[in-house]
Design an enzyme around this catalytic site. Structure first.
Site, PDB file in Angstrom:
ATOM      1  CB  SER A 178      36.071   7.552  14.105  1.00 26.13           C
ATOM      2  OG  SER A 178      36.891   7.748  12.996  1.00 26.13           O
ATOM      3  CG  ASP A 216      39.349   5.341  10.855  1.00 23.89           C
ATOM      4  OD1 ASP A 216      38.915   4.745   9.849  1.00 23.89           O
ATOM      5  OD2 ASP A 216      38.790   6.330  11.340  1.00 23.89           O
ATOM      6  CG  ASP A 276      34.634   5.080  11.039  1.00 22.50           C
ATOM      7  OD1 ASP A 276      35.845   5.338  11.002  1.00 22.50           O
ATOM      8  OD2 ASP A 276      33.743   5.941  10.902  1.00 22.50           O
ATOM      9  CG  ASP A 294      35.732   7.712   8.573  1.00 17.70           C
ATOM     10  OD1 ASP A 294      36.762   7.364   9.189  1.00 17.70           O
ATOM     11  OD2 ASP A 294      34.914   8.521   9.046  1.00 17.70           O
TER      12      ASP A 294
END
Length: 451
Positions: free
Chosen positions: A102, A243, A245, A247
């Site tokens: 992440s 960010d 990833d 999400d």
């Protein structure tokens, strides 16, 4: 029961250091494959990743594990976490995997798991996986003729782009908007700028040149300074920071000011309530969301249900109580009408829809309430349980008494790092700072003495 591998968002750690080793990644593939290997159909798993150097290593190890367990593997390459959740359902896979840490630096990596419904796994399933990981897995291996196959599929990112675009109302386009987007040199570096451009926006992109080691490095939602500068430079109407990833999302208004997840949830909740689209009578957020958000919602006849930190807990509460908007202050925004997990691009599109509908600058649309002074600090620890120390517990009790009904205190261990997070908020900024700094000192002293 204490967990050895899973934290608040899957398994995460320093690459090539336990538990983020290829050996464990392969064992995860075997263990998860074993649990989801139900029925006589040909089983399949989709695996996506962000742009970290270690993603190659972990991806290949997981392929070995899943194929050894008898599952066929579809490799998606760099793709956002919400796209993995969506494609798990779309491709009728038995399980989905996202290899990502992440917002963490490139040295870290992680494994997030999704069930066939596209939702993150329950605590119970994670405990079953942990039990298998610590067992002899030889008996779980597929017979020679049943070993799985693996293939790379490149075009499926466009399924996600189309799904994201369809979340905008039919009569809304992004024509006339100049959008600066920071992809954090991460998983959305291809899909997010393309989706915005196809919707008609004038797109200026940064953070779209990943090299394996620059993900989240001075860019993205945790380092929005580069985007603030770019918004000023190109006179953008809005900045969007994702960010690693994708999400989560943070917005930068036309003046370069940062707008966090609490404000974004307020915008969406208010708009959807007006359109009679909001379900559950309010929204779901975590204990970290600002008291100002709770007061704003209350003034508008809406509620704020709080959960533990972690978007999986937000989603769980949303599912159990029929909410369709939830999220975290950090920018995880979950809109269950459109997906099963946090989606930075889709959340940004809902904000853009509100901007277009109201015809006002982002700075006006996205400032729905005045945040209550809030301070969060971390204390790193190397072992033990500092929060169980009697001195620390007394200090916490004293701080709660001092704040009373005019504020909140949240102290918790991080689920992804060896940190104690201390957060306080209240109407008196000086009091909040005094309380947080005092608790940091107490916990720090206990930690030092224990060491």
């Amino acid at each position: 029961m204490a967990r050895r591998y899973f934290g608040t968002d899957g398994i995460r750690g320093h690459s090539n250091v336990f538990p983020m080793t290829p050996d464990l990644a392969m064992r995860v593939g075997i263990a998860v494959g074993t649990i989801f290997r139900n029925g006589s159909h040909r089983h399949r798993v989709v695996i996506g990743k962000d742009t970290r150097l270690s993603g190659y290593m972990l991806e290949n190890a997981m392929v070995a594990g899943f194929t050894a367990a008898g599952l066929d593997v579809f490799l998606l390459g760099p793709i956002p976490t919400p796209a993995v959740a969506m494609l798990t359902r779309s491709l009728r896979a038995d399980v989905g995997v996202m290899i990502s840490a992440s917002h963490n630096p490139f040295e870290d990596n992680g494994i997030k798991l999704f069930g066939p419904d596209g939702y993150k796994l329950s605590d119970e399933l994670e405990m079953r996986i942990e039990d298998l990981l610590d067992s002899d897995l030889h008996a779980q291996l597929a017979k020679s003729a049943d070993i799985g196959r693996a293939k790379r599929v490149e075009g499926d990112i466009y399924r996600y782009i189309e799904q994201a675009k369809r979340t905008l109302p039919r009569d809304v386009t992004l024509h006339g908007l100049r959008i600066a987007i920071d992809c954090a040199n991460g998983a959305a570096y291809k899909v997010a700028p393309l989706a915005l451009w196809e919707l008609g926006a004038d797109v200026v992109t940064i953070g779209n040149e990943p090299n394996g080691t620059n993900i989240n490095l001075g860019c993205g939602s945790t380092s929005p300074e580069a985007l603030q500068k770019k918004v000023h430079e190109v006179r953008a109407d809005i900045g969007i920071a994702l960010d690693g990833d994708a999400d989560r999302v943070i917005i930068v208004d036309e003046n370069g000011e940062i707008i966090d997840g609490d404000q974004l949830m307020a915008v969406i909740a208010e708009s959807w309530a007006q359109d009679q689209r909001l379900t559950g009578g309010g929204i779901v957020a975590t204990v970290m969301s600002n008291l100002g958000l709770e007061r704003f919602l209350g003034d508008n006849g809406l509620t704020l249900a709080r959960t533990k930190v972690g978007d999986r807990y937000v989603v769980e509460h949303m599912r159990n109580h029929d909410f369709n908007v939830g999220g975290e202050q950090s920018g995880h925004i979950v809109l269950s009408d459109f997906g099963t997990t946090g989606d930075g691009l889709v959340a940004a599109l809902q904000i853009l829809a509100c901007v277009k509908k109201l015809g006002r600058p982002v700075s006006e649309v996205c400032r729905r309430f005045e945040p209550v002074p809030q301070l969060l600090k971390n204390v790193r620890f190397s072992g033990g349980k500092p929060l169980e120390d009697s001195i620390v517990r007394q200090a916490i009790a004293d701080a709660e008494t001092e704040l009373g009904s005019k504020g909140r205190l949240v102290i918790r261990p991080s689920g992804t790092e060896p940190l104690i997070r201390v957060m306080a908020e209240g109407d008196d900024r000086a009091q909040v700072e005094k309380i947080v700094n005092g608790l940091i000192d107490v916990i720090g002293n206990v930690r030092s003495e224990a060491a």
